[in-house]
Motif scaffolding. Sequence first.
Motif, PDB file in Angstrom:
ATOM      1  N   LEU A  48      19.594  28.011  19.254  1.00 15.96           N
ATOM      2  CA  LEU A  48      19.734  27.848  17.664  1.00 15.96           C
ATOM      3  C   LEU A  48      18.965  26.197  17.553  1.00 15.96           C
ATOM      4  O   LEU A  48      18.771  25.495  16.270  1.00 15.96           O
ATOM      5  CB  LEU A  48      20.977  27.340  17.164  1.00 15.96           C
ATOM      6  N   THR A  49      19.650  25.097  18.393  1.00  9.06           N
ATOM      7  CA  THR A  49      19.436  23.207  18.234  1.00  9.06           C
ATOM      8  C   THR A  49      18.127  23.671  18.321  1.00  9.06           C
ATOM      9  O   THR A  49      17.244  22.437  17.697  1.00  9.06           O
ATOM     10  CB  THR A  49      19.753  22.938  19.524  1.00  9.06           C
ATOM     11  N   ALA A  50      17.186  24.129  19.060  1.00 10.50           N
ATOM     12  CA  ALA A  50      15.719  23.704  18.723  1.00 10.50           C
ATOM     13  C   ALA A  50      14.827  24.678  17.815  1.00 10.50           C
ATOM     14  O   ALA A  50      13.748  24.379  17.315  1.00 10.50           O
ATOM     15  CB  ALA A  50      15.141  24.898  20.385  1.00 10.50           C
ATOM     16  N   TYR A  61      14.647  24.641  15.139  1.00  8.90           N
ATOM     17  CA  TYR A  61      14.363  23.329  13.147  1.00  8.90           C
ATOM     18  C   TYR A  61      14.272  21.946  14.122  1.00  8.90           C
ATOM     19  O   TYR A  61      13.975  20.530  13.390  1.00  8.90           O
ATOM     20  CB  TYR A  61      15.444  23.045  12.586  1.00  8.90           C
ATOM     21  N   SER A  62      13.960  22.262  15.923  1.00  5.64           N
ATOM     22  CA  SER A  62      13.831  20.763  16.508  1.00  5.64           C
ATOM     23  C   SER A  62      12.506  20.050  15.536  1.00  5.64           C
ATOM     24  O   SER A  62      12.525  18.262  15.809  1.00  5.64           O
ATOM     25  CB  SER A  62      13.881  20.786  18.006  1.00  5.64           C
ATOM     26  N   GLN A  63      11.609  20.945  15.232  1.00  7.25           N
ATOM     27  CA  GLN A  63      10.232  19.744  14.906  1.00  7.25           C
ATOM     28  C   GLN A  63      10.758  19.350  13.510  1.00  7.25           C
ATOM     29  O   GLN A  63       9.364  18.635  12.939  1.00  7.25           O
ATOM     30  CB  GLN A  63       9.255  21.231  15.168  1.00  7.25           C
ATOM     31  N   ALA A  64      11.719  20.222  12.491  1.00  8.69           N
ATOM     32  CA  ALA A  64      11.282  19.586  11.377  1.00  8.69           C
ATOM     33  C   ALA A  64      12.411  17.885  10.946  1.00  8.69           C
ATOM     34  O   ALA A  64      13.286  17.839  11.553  1.00  8.69           O
ATOM     35  CB  ALA A  64      11.854  20.795  10.565  1.00  8.69           C
ATOM     36  N   ARG A  65      11.179  17.252   9.494  1.00 10.43           N
ATOM     37  CA  ARG A  65      12.266  16.533   9.104  1.00 10.43           C
ATOM     38  C   ARG A  65      13.678  16.598   9.210  1.00 10.43           C
ATOM     39  O   ARG A  65      14.521  15.702   9.532  1.00 10.43           O
ATOM     40  CB  ARG A  65      11.680  15.625   8.500  1.00 10.43           C
ATOM     41  N   VAL A  70      19.495  20.846   8.929  1.00 13.81           N
ATOM     42  CA  VAL A  70      19.651  20.879   7.972  1.00 13.81           C
ATOM     43  C   VAL A  70      18.668  22.629   6.642  1.00 13.81           C
ATOM     44  O   VAL A  70      19.726  22.991   6.190  1.00 13.81           O
ATOM     45  CB  VAL A  70      18.777  20.094   6.544  1.00 13.81           C
ATOM     46  N   TRP A  71      17.829  22.571   7.641  1.00 12.73           N
ATOM     47  CA  TRP A  71      16.939  23.576   6.821  1.00 12.73           C
ATOM     48  C   TRP A  71      18.201  25.390   7.102  1.00 12.73           C
ATOM     49  O   TRP A  71      17.453  26.420   7.367  1.00 12.73           O
ATOM     50  CB  TRP A  71      15.408  23.724   8.162  1.00 12.73           C
ATOM     51  N   GLN A  72      18.712  25.078   8.834  1.00 16.75           N
ATOM     52  CA  GLN A  72      19.812  26.146   8.444  1.00 16.75           C
ATOM     53  C   GLN A  72      20.682  26.756   7.401  1.00 16.75           C
ATOM     54  O   GLN A  72      20.733  28.161   7.148  1.00 16.75           O
ATOM     55  CB  GLN A  72      20.829  26.106   9.901  1.00 16.75           C
ATOM     56  N   VAL A  73      20.839  25.695   6.297  1.00 18.78           N
ATOM     57  CA  VAL A  73      21.548  26.320   5.173  1.00 18.78           C
ATOM     58  C   VAL A  73      20.537  26.052   4.471  1.00 18.78           C
ATOM     59  O   VAL A  73      20.830  27.324   2.884  1.00 18.78           O
ATOM     60  CB  VAL A  73      22.659  24.748   4.847  1.00 18.78           C
ATOM     61  N   MET A  74      19.648  25.857   4.071  1.00 20.12           N
ATOM     62  CA  MET A  74      18.667  25.520   3.084  1.00 20.12           C
ATOM     63  C   MET A  74      17.649  26.672   3.238  1.00 20.12           C
ATOM     64  O   MET A  74      16.997  27.377   1.396  1.00 20.12           O
ATOM     65  CB  MET A  74      17.164  24.249   3.230  1.00 20.12           C
ATOM     66  N   THR A  75      17.188  27.390   3.975  1.00 19.59           N
ATOM     67  CA  THR A  75      16.411  28.332   4.106  1.00 19.59           C
ATOM     68  C   THR A  75      17.158  30.118   3.365  1.00 19.59           C
ATOM     69  O   THR A  75      16.485  29.622   2.223  1.00 19.59           O
ATOM     70  CB  THR A  75      16.241  29.189   5.449  1.00 19.59           C
ATOM     71  N   GLN A 110      23.327  33.981  18.363  1.00 21.51           N
ATOM     72  CA  GLN A 110      22.509  32.073  17.699  1.00 21.51           C
ATOM     73  C   GLN A 110      23.317  32.690  15.946  1.00 21.51           C
ATOM     74  O   GLN A 110      23.257  31.779  15.362  1.00 21.51           O
ATOM     75  CB  GLN A 110      21.432  32.478  18.084  1.00 21.51           C
ATOM     76  N   GLN A 111      22.347  33.711  15.375  1.00 20.68           N
ATOM     77  CA  GLN A 111      22.638  34.388  14.604  1.00 20.68           C
ATOM     78  C   GLN A 111      23.314  34.302  13.714  1.00 20.68           C
ATOM     79  O   GLN A 111      23.900  33.587  12.429  1.00 20.68           O
ATOM     80  CB  GLN A 111      21.973  35.327  14.033  1.00 20.68           C
ATOM     81  N   LEU A 112      25.079  34.588  14.526  1.00 21.34           N
ATOM     82  CA  LEU A 112      26.128  34.320  14.050  1.00 21.34           C
ATOM     83  C   LEU A 112      26.353  32.155  13.910  1.00 21.34           C
ATOM     84  O   LEU A 112      27.161  32.446  12.828  1.00 21.34           O
ATOM     85  CB  LEU A 112      27.398  34.657  14.780  1.00 21.34           C
ATOM     86  N   GLN A 113      26.391  31.876  14.588  1.00 20.21           N
ATOM     87  CA  GLN A 113      26.851  29.758  14.583  1.00 20.21           C
ATOM     88  C   GLN A 113      25.613  29.977  13.595  1.00 20.21           C
ATOM     89  O   GLN A 113      26.388  29.389  12.854  1.00 20.21           O
ATOM     90  CB  GLN A 113      26.104  29.847  16.073  1.00 20.21           C
TER      91      GLN A 113
END
Length: 313
Positions: free
Chosen positions: A67-69, A71-75, A79-84, A158-161
């Motif tokens: 989960l941490t990795a 979006y590790s390459q996104a600025r 935050v993309w976990q919620v934005m998507t 991971q998806q539950l988190q």
Amino acid sequence: MSQALHTPPATTRADTATAPPPTQRDLAALAARHGLTVSGARPTLPQYLRRLWDRRHFIGAFSTAKLTAQYSQARLGQVWQVMTPLLNAAVYYFVFGVLLQTKRGVPDYVPFLVTGVFIWTFTQSSILAGTRAISGNLGLVRALHFPRASLPISFCLQQLQQLLFSMAALLVILLAFGVPPALSWVLAIPALVLQFTFNAGVSMIMARVGAKTPDIAQLMPFVLRTWMYVSGVMWSIDHLIARHDSLPSWIGTVLQANPAALYIDLMRFALIDSFHASQLPPHVWALATGWALLAGVGGFIYFWKAEETYGRG
């Protein structure tokens, strides 16, 4: 005076040829006498469950690391976990709510829609990740010895988190659109437990299928998109049945018994006060529990039966 030397008669090729080869039973008895076991053999179901429980810390750490990795390459990072899912909900609102007018007659349509999108995304992402759980991690599967069910379960965790991050945004949306906090919000917990069990079971089924046929991963997005359209994510199944009296009764029954729709409606009932119990199908909790047990237990056994084949060939 020479001493006679007595040597045993040499073994001839004929003697060797007449000696019977050891049978499988002889070899099994010899292995058992020396404590040897078959390499990579499938353990019994109780043994497998114990080994899986022993790896519970690995499952949790692996899911958190993925989960941490993610979006590790996104600025904007996590935050993309919620934005998507929010951006998906915005697109669906414009297409279905505004253009197709599916919001007519549905009170609190924005909370209704966002709840459906978030809960559906949990199921969709779990199954997609589960399909690639074995085929996409062959290096790990071949390098280490561990219960292979750890992989699809960890991806579902991971998806539950990720869903829990999204739920924080969902609660803000509910309050912003005038949905008051209520004691029924507690019902979201058993609904999520049932959905997680169902998702994990289907993920294990698809992990076994995907391990044998990797191309199934290319087909699954189309299957899941079709499933989404009939699950009432963007529209109300209850209103559709009420408006179309000419539809055969079995169509309404199938739509309401759809497991994805069940978990979405249970979450809407828990969180949105304008979504009433009359909009739920009969025996909704029994149906949701039945789907969870059928998929969870059946999927686990189905996956376990091919345990010794993963990573080979």
